[in-house]
Design a protein around this motif. Structure first.
Motif, PDB file in Angstrom:
ATOM      1  N   HIS A  28       0.855  -1.192   0.000  1.00  0.00           N
ATOM      2  CA  HIS A  28       0.000   0.000   0.000  1.00  0.00           C
ATOM      3  C   HIS A  28       0.886   1.235   0.000  1.00  0.00           C
ATOM      4  N   CYS A  29       1.029   1.839  -1.165  1.00  0.00           N
ATOM      5  CA  CYS A  29       1.784   3.084  -1.313  1.00  0.00           C
ATOM      6  C   CYS A  29       1.197   3.843  -2.489  1.00  0.00           C
ATOM      7  N   HIS A  30       1.676   5.051  -2.718  1.00  0.00           N
ATOM      8  CA  HIS A  30       1.122   5.927  -3.742  1.00  0.00           C
ATOM      9  C   HIS A  30       2.247   6.658  -4.461  1.00  0.00           C
ATOM     10  N   VAL A  31       1.898   7.323  -5.549  1.00  0.00           N
ATOM     11  CA  VAL A  31       2.780   8.313  -6.163  1.00  0.00           C
ATOM     12  C   VAL A  31       1.976   9.597  -6.386  1.00  0.00           C
ATOM     13  N   PHE A  32       2.677  10.721  -6.282  1.00  0.00           N
ATOM     14  CA  PHE A  32       2.111  12.034  -6.576  1.00  0.00           C
ATOM     15  C   PHE A  32       2.858  12.611  -7.776  1.00  0.00           C
ATOM     16  N   THR A 210      -2.283  -1.600   8.480  1.00  0.00           N
ATOM     17  CA  THR A 210      -1.468  -0.463   8.091  1.00  0.00           C
ATOM     18  C   THR A 210      -1.832   0.795   8.872  1.00  0.00           C
ATOM     19  N   CYS A 211      -0.948   1.766   8.782  1.00  0.00           N
ATOM     20  CA  CYS A 211      -1.165   3.147   9.228  1.00  0.00           C
ATOM     21  C   CYS A 211      -1.306   3.326  10.737  1.00  0.00           C
ATOM     22  N   PRO A 212      -0.338   2.838  11.509  1.00  0.00           N
ATOM     23  CA  PRO A 212      -0.352   3.199  12.929  1.00  0.00           C
ATOM     24  C   PRO A 212      -0.289   4.703  13.132  1.00  0.00           C
ATOM     25  N   ASP A 213       0.371   5.399  12.209  1.00  0.00           N
ATOM     26  CA  ASP A 213       0.487   6.850  12.325  1.00  0.00           C
ATOM     27  C   ASP A 213      -0.857   7.550  12.186  1.00  0.00           C
ATOM     28  N   ARG A 214      -1.778   6.955  11.454  1.00  0.00           N
ATOM     29  CA  ARG A 214      -3.126   7.525  11.322  1.00  0.00           C
ATOM     30  C   ARG A 214      -4.047   7.101  12.462  1.00  0.00           C
ATOM     31  N   LEU A 215      -3.831   5.910  12.982  1.00  0.00           N
ATOM     32  CA  LEU A 215      -4.822   5.305  13.867  1.00  0.00           C
ATOM     33  C   LEU A 215      -4.495   5.406  15.349  1.00  0.00           C
ATOM     34  N   ASP A 216      -3.232   5.619  15.694  1.00  0.00           N
ATOM     35  CA  ASP A 216      -2.846   5.642  17.097  1.00  0.00           C
ATOM     36  C   ASP A 216      -2.528   7.083  17.508  1.00  0.00           C
ATOM     37  N   PRO A 217      -3.432   7.731  18.234  1.00  0.00           N
ATOM     38  CA  PRO A 217      -3.244   9.156  18.546  1.00  0.00           C
ATOM     39  C   PRO A 217      -2.073   9.428  19.477  1.00  0.00           C
ATOM     40  N   GLN A 237      -4.426 -14.618   9.337  1.00  0.00           N
ATOM     41  CA  GLN A 237      -3.082 -14.483   8.780  1.00  0.00           C
ATOM     42  C   GLN A 237      -2.991 -14.768   7.294  1.00  0.00           C
ATOM     43  N   ASP A 238      -3.978 -15.403   6.714  1.00  0.00           N
ATOM     44  CA  ASP A 238      -3.948 -15.668   5.277  1.00  0.00           C
ATOM     45  C   ASP A 238      -4.679 -14.606   4.464  1.00  0.00           C
ATOM     46  N   ARG A 239      -5.167 -13.566   5.140  1.00  0.00           N
ATOM     47  CA  ARG A 239      -5.933 -12.530   4.431  1.00  0.00           C
ATOM     48  C   ARG A 239      -5.470 -11.127   4.809  1.00  0.00           C
ATOM     49  N   VAL A 240      -4.222 -10.989   5.169  1.00  0.00           N
ATOM     50  CA  VAL A 240      -3.730  -9.707   5.658  1.00  0.00           C
ATOM     51  C   VAL A 240      -2.556  -9.239   4.810  1.00  0.00           C
ATOM     52  N   LEU A 241      -2.497  -7.928   4.574  1.00  0.00           N
ATOM     53  CA  LEU A 241      -1.437  -7.280   3.809  1.00  0.00           C
ATOM     54  C   LEU A 241      -0.825  -6.172   4.669  1.00  0.00           C
ATOM     55  N   TRP A 242       0.326  -5.683   4.218  1.00  0.00           N
ATOM     56  CA  TRP A 242       0.994  -4.582   4.923  1.00  0.00           C
ATOM     57  C   TRP A 242       1.560  -3.603   3.904  1.00  0.00           C
ATOM     58  N   GLY A 243       1.612  -2.333   4.275  1.00  0.00           N
ATOM     59  CA  GLY A 243       2.224  -1.332   3.410  1.00  0.00           C
ATOM     60  C   GLY A 243       2.602  -0.095   4.183  1.00  0.00           C
ATOM     61  N   THR A 244       3.469   0.710   3.587  1.00  0.00           N
ATOM     62  CA  THR A 244       3.943   1.924   4.249  1.00  0.00           C
ATOM     63  C   THR A 244       2.943   3.064   4.211  1.00  0.00           C
ATOM     64  N   ASP A 245       2.092   3.106   3.188  1.00  0.00           N
ATOM     65  CA  ASP A 245       1.216   4.245   2.895  1.00  0.00           C
ATOM     66  C   ASP A 245       2.005   5.454   2.412  1.00  0.00           C
ATOM     67  N   TRP A 246       3.285   5.293   2.070  1.00  0.00           N
ATOM     68  CA  TRP A 246       4.087   6.407   1.547  1.00  0.00           C
ATOM     69  C   TRP A 246       3.440   6.942   0.269  1.00  0.00           C
ATOM     70  N   PRO A 247       3.454   8.238   0.036  1.00  0.00           N
ATOM     71  CA  PRO A 247       4.004   9.344   0.825  1.00  0.00           C
ATOM     72  C   PRO A 247       3.027   9.958   1.829  1.00  0.00           C
ATOM     73  N   HIS A 248       2.219   9.109   2.450  1.00  0.00           N
ATOM     74  CA  HIS A 248       1.416   9.489   3.610  1.00  0.00           C
ATOM     75  C   HIS A 248       0.497  10.682   3.360  1.00  0.00           C
ATOM     76  N   PRO A 249      -0.461  10.559   2.439  1.00  0.00           N
ATOM     77  CA  PRO A 249      -1.338  11.689   2.106  1.00  0.00           C
ATOM     78  C   PRO A 249      -1.977  12.321   3.339  1.00  0.00           C
ATOM     79  N   ASN A 250      -1.947  13.630   3.381  1.00  0.00           N
ATOM     80  CA  ASN A 250      -2.589  14.424   4.428  1.00  0.00           C
ATOM     81  C   ASN A 250      -1.986  14.249   5.824  1.00  0.00           C
ATOM     82  N   MET A 251      -0.781  13.695   5.902  1.00  0.00           N
ATOM     83  CA  MET A 251      -0.137  13.518   7.212  1.00  0.00           C
ATOM     84  C   MET A 251       0.968  14.546   7.442  1.00  0.00           C
ATOM     85  N   GLN A 252       0.868  15.704   6.795  1.00  0.00           N
ATOM     86  CA  GLN A 252       1.922  16.700   6.882  1.00  0.00           C
ATOM     87  C   GLN A 252       2.122  17.258   8.291  1.00  0.00           C
TER      88      GLN A 252
END
Length: 290
Positions: A28-32, A210-217, A237-252
């Motif tokens: 899980h990541c993006h490009v701008f 994903t996204c502890p930075d979004r979910l853990d205040p 465990q057979d249905r889970v994925l992981w990603g950085t979420d880079w470049p972290h939209p709206n987390m400025q």
């Protein structure tokens, strides 16, 4: 849309202590942009600085990953050109998830498939999109190329509202960021129980831990996230994925250190077997099966 260009990614992320297994996928990541080549949508709710494929692939290598799944960013609307460009430049090491106009044609969907897309994303966050027409989303979900799935992004307070819609989607589902539960409630909190109910309703519903930075205040090191999510990863465990979420939209305003995000992996998947499923076996099965 504001004219101010924002930066939401860490300029110098730390090197993670944790080393991912060979073949690991940042799923899980993006490009701008670059915006000069791939302009942002006129409907975009934010306008970021460029964060293109060269930056993404450099981060991939620095963090110890081999592949990416690039999810179309909402700032690009339904024009998937930037994501397709990044996939084309990956030398076969990236696949993607598109955002489409529900009126997209059969030929256009199959052109996206040829370009490396393997799913479409429906976004129900009102602060990011103006309209999320369930009926039109359902119609396009019924016309997807073979092997595709639907990614759904929503917040926990509308899970019940979306259950009928999700039940009607005839392809596998992937839930972004676990439907944004309140992780401070713990692993047995109301939000996590409701999410487990969703997962138990169908064997083909996947999720992104994903996204502890979004979910853990409480912020880094995101202990509440680790405590709440580790049992979920173990039980599904057979249905889970992981990603950085880079470049972290709206987390400025709370930019995470990507190295610290990678170091969350052994906290939610403590064994080598779980880590291999999370980072290699599961994303390869979903995105590189063909």
């Amino acid at each position: 849309m504001s004219d101010q260009r924002i930066v939401s990614w860490h300029a110098n992320p730390s090197k993670p202590r944790y080393r991912p297994p060979a073949g690991a996928v940042d799923a899980h990541c993006h490009v701008f942009g670059p915006a000069a080549q791939f302009p942002f949508s006129a409907k975009a709710k934010y306008q970021p600085e460029d964060a293109g494929p060269d930056m993404l692939f450099a981060l991939r290598d620095a963090l110890g990953f081999d592949r990416n799944v690039i999810v179309q960013a909402s700032c690009h609307g339904t024009d998937n050109a930037a994501t397709l460009d990044a996939i084309a430049r990956s030398n076969g090491r990236a696949r993607g998830v598109a955002v489409v106009d529900p009126m997209i044609s059969h030929d256009e969907l199959h052109a996206l498939h040829a370009g490396g897309m393997r799913g479409i994303r429906f976004n129900f966050l009102k602060r990011l999109v103006d309209d999320a027409p369930k009926d039109k989303f359902l119609e396009v979900a019924q016309r997807l190329p073979a092997g595709w799935h639907v990614v759904i992004y929503f917040e926990a307070d509308i899970l019940d509202e979306l259950r009928g819609f999700m039940d009607a989607i005839p392809v596998p589902l992937v839930i972004d960021h676990m439907g944004r539960p309140d992780v401070t409630q713990g692993p047995d909190g109301a939000d996590m129980r409701a999410f487990r109910g969703l997962l138990d309703s169908r064997p083909d519903i996947w999720f992104k831990a994903t996204c502890p930075d979004r979910l853990d205040p409480a912020g880094d090191p995101w202990n509440a996230f680790a405590d709440a999510v580790a049992p979920l990863v173990a039980d599904y465990q057979d249905r889970v994925l992981w990603g950085t979420d880079w470049p972290h939209p709206n987390m400025q305003d709370a930019i995470p250190d990507d190295g610290h995000l990678v170091d969350m992996i052994p906290r939610i998947a403590p064994t080598a077997e779980l880590q291999h499923k999370l980072l290699v076996a599961n994303p390869m099965r979903l995105y590189w099966a063909d």
